[in-house]
Design an enzyme around this catalytic site. Sequence first.
Site, short mmCIF file in Angstrom:
data_model
loop_
_atom_site.label_atom_id
_atom_site.label_comp_id
_atom_site.label_asym_id
_atom_site.label_seq_id
_atom_site.Cartn_x
_atom_site.Cartn_y
_atom_site.Cartn_z
N CYS A 86 49.88 54.82 34.93
CA CYS A 86 51.33 54.83 35.51
C CYS A 86 52.13 53.59 35.95
O CYS A 86 53.06 53.73 36.10
CB CYS A 86 51.22 55.71 36.75
SG CYS A 86 50.21 57.14 36.53
N CYS A 225 53.32 68.02 44.51
CA CYS A 225 52.68 67.41 43.35
C CYS A 225 53.86 67.09 42.49
O CYS A 225 54.94 67.59 42.10
CB CYS A 225 51.72 68.18 42.42
SG CYS A 225 50.25 68.78 43.49
N SER A 226 53.69 65.60 41.76
CA SER A 226 54.96 65.36 40.67
C SER A 226 54.89 66.00 39.42
O SER A 226 53.59 66.56 39.18
CB SER A 226 54.79 63.68 40.50
OG SER A 226 53.42 63.48 39.99
N ILE A 228 55.04 67.19 35.17
CA ILE A 228 55.20 66.52 33.90
C ILE A 228 56.55 66.40 33.54
O ILE A 228 57.32 67.25 33.78
CB ILE A 228 54.17 67.47 32.89
CG1 ILE A 228 52.92 67.25 33.37
CG2 ILE A 228 54.62 67.07 31.43
CD1 ILE A 228 51.83 68.02 32.60
N HIS A 345 58.03 61.94 36.78
CA HIS A 345 57.07 61.03 36.79
C HIS A 345 56.64 61.09 35.05
O HIS A 345 55.47 61.35 34.76
CB HIS A 345 55.86 61.51 37.47
CG HIS A 345 54.99 60.46 37.65
ND1 HIS A 345 55.00 59.17 37.37
CD2 HIS A 345 53.71 60.49 37.76
CE1 HIS A 345 53.76 58.23 37.42
NE2 HIS A 345 52.80 59.16 37.56
#
Length: 401
Positions: A86, A225-226, A228, A345
């Site tokens: 990342c 949660c980030s 997709i 993200h």
Amino acid sequence: MQNAYVAGAATTRFGKFPGATVRSLTEEAVAAALADAGMTARDIEAVYFGNAADGVLSGQEMIRGQAALRHTGLLGVPIVNVENACASSSTAFHLAVAAVDSGSVDVALAVGAEKLTHPDKTRSFAAIGAAVDLLQLDELKAWSRSGTPENADDSKKSFFMDIYAANTRAYMARTGATREDFAEVAVKSHRHASLNPNAQYRTPVTAEEVLTSRMVSDPLTLLMCSPIGDGSAAIVVCSPRRARSLPGPAVRVRASVLVSGSDRPNAEPAAARASAAAYERAGLGPQDLDVVEVHDAAAPAELMVYEELGLCGPGEGPALLKSGATALGGRLPVNPSGGLLSRGHPLGATGCAQLVELTGQLRGRCGPRQVPGARVALAENGGGFLGTDPAAMVVTILTAD
């Protein structure tokens, strides 16, 4: 102190774009960054291209940058492919800054791009989950899944969320942080993202909605949660000589520090080590910061990073959040872009996207999410896991010159 400037910066919108490719996303971001710098492809002397997962998802290996940039007019100059989980594009930026700082080139381009959505979501989760030491995968899974129900559906989440959840449970035990604290991080992120036209999620949410969304890995719910997503970001870096002729306000790179993680128990976290080195190099400290972007792949990570960056003392992350200091209108807004949780993200694009946001803040161009009078900005971008520590960590400090 670094001797480089941001000449131009741009990002695509982040989201799920079935018809997009890494190439099309890259072309959009690069064209916009060059236009922002008042430059053309002929001005670029080196390119550093960050991407994390396209080799797994599309099969394009080894020359991803050359393939993505093929029709941009940039072929012929050195193109360096950077894969660092990342932190791929923040590492690409670090290398671009080093090239300019050394005098090797006058103008370099850092790009991050990712096409992470896929018809088979398990492929995307598998690509993300490969950013750990696979030789110790069984050991890591046994540790991280200790609080996960036996019947958990792994097809609906990334294995990384089990790691974040395990770190979160340890943080809760150590500090007294609660699920309600993490929900408020998500609420703040969505509120900020509602002001960002390039964010993936622009609808505000309530704490109740966060807490009652689907459980992913206890105590993390879906809205903690980030997501997709897909997107690209690009930054033109130049020497002081070229900066004098820029059409817009100059932004100086005061520090760019890259470290790797440590697998030693009780070792100082990567973000703490990288930020300490960045503060020293810049001749600044946490008290000088006006705006910050952090790697909040899961909501609790934002609170942990507050402490690791020295924005507050150990265990004081929840109190700093509750004070309102890290929200827009507070004394030190964190993630005015919406962060990974809400801006999105796309792994390889995230690091450069943080720096695009901070460049906009220092230039006073962020509209309703602008931090008034912002002069000093910091970005923290982690990648992968080595044990419980990020495998790669980049901390960057920018200032309005």
